[in-house]
Design an enzyme around this catalytic site. Sequence first.
Site, PDB file in Angstrom:
ATOM      1  N   ASP A 106     -21.689  10.063 -16.821  1.00 38.01           N
ATOM      2  CA  ASP A 106     -20.483   9.399 -16.327  1.00 38.01           C
ATOM      3  C   ASP A 106     -19.257  10.028 -16.984  1.00 38.01           C
ATOM      4  OD1 ASP A 106     -22.190   7.655 -15.052  1.00 38.01           O
ATOM      5  OD2 ASP A 106     -22.000   6.099 -16.597  1.00 38.01           O
TER       6      ASP A 106
HETATM    7  N1  URA Z   1     -26.620   6.113 -18.000  1.00 41.40           N
HETATM    8  C1  URA Z   1     -25.364   5.714 -17.745  1.00 41.40           C
HETATM    9  O1  URA Z   1     -25.116   4.542 -17.478  1.00 41.40           O
HETATM   10  N2  URA Z   1     -24.397   6.631 -17.781  1.00 41.40           N
HETATM   11  C2  URA Z   1     -24.598   7.918 -18.086  1.00 41.40           C
HETATM   12  O2  URA Z   1     -23.659   8.707 -18.122  1.00 41.40           O
HETATM   13  C3  URA Z   1     -25.915   8.307 -18.351  1.00 41.40           C
HETATM   14  C4  URA Z   1     -26.906   7.398 -18.311  1.00 41.40           C
END
Ligand code: URA
Length: 237
Positions: A106
Amino acid sequence: MAAERLDKLLASTGRWSRSEVKRLVREGRVLANGHAAASAEEKYDGEAVLLTVDGEEVRLRRFVYLMLNKPAGVVSATSGRDGKNVLDLLPEEYRRRGLFPVGRLDKDTVGLLLLTDDGALAHELLSPKKHVDKQYYARVTGELDGDDRAAFAEGMDLGGGFRCLPAELRILSSGAESEALVTVREGKFHQVRRMFSKRGKYVFYLQRVAMGPLRLDESLAPGEWRELSAAEEKMLK
Ligand code: URA
């Protein structure tokens, strides 16, 4: 390796474009096995030829593997549609090679991101059938306890027909704000955040610390990167 044109071989390093290679050859600056190349169209076996440009040996590599400590606010994509992307953090010679991130983090998740131009390896690491472990360090609001651990271990139902594979929750501290290490074996959209949310916690810091056998090099500051060592590359394969 099949013989390839000199301009293709040298351009594959990302250091020069094909037209730049043509110019270097014209200027007599490229030697192949000790002899000045007469044309950029000459063909050589990339694994056997010794190439120099201005007297400096050129390392021809089939693929490149980089470990990036992704900072917050940067998207793990190769285009800039949503703002700054991870390729913007790399020098031109790597961007030219067409590197891409193996999987996504993310925008606000930090930590280990592997970048490569080895499509086959990326495919292996991302294949849902391979269940490559991904480990995250999370800071969340609220207390964590054995019930949370059990819910992660059981395989959580995140709705929309998605049931997680069993995951491991290692609680590092618990209080008004808690810390944990989470290991998941798949990579669904916002998975770790959604798993905590399902347990009534909000993730306010998420860092990927490992992917399969590869661990984040803690000497890399956010935004810094390095090539994988030969040993790391071997472990991944
Ligand atoms: N899980 C998440 O919620 N975000 C990420 O970036 C990676 C794994």
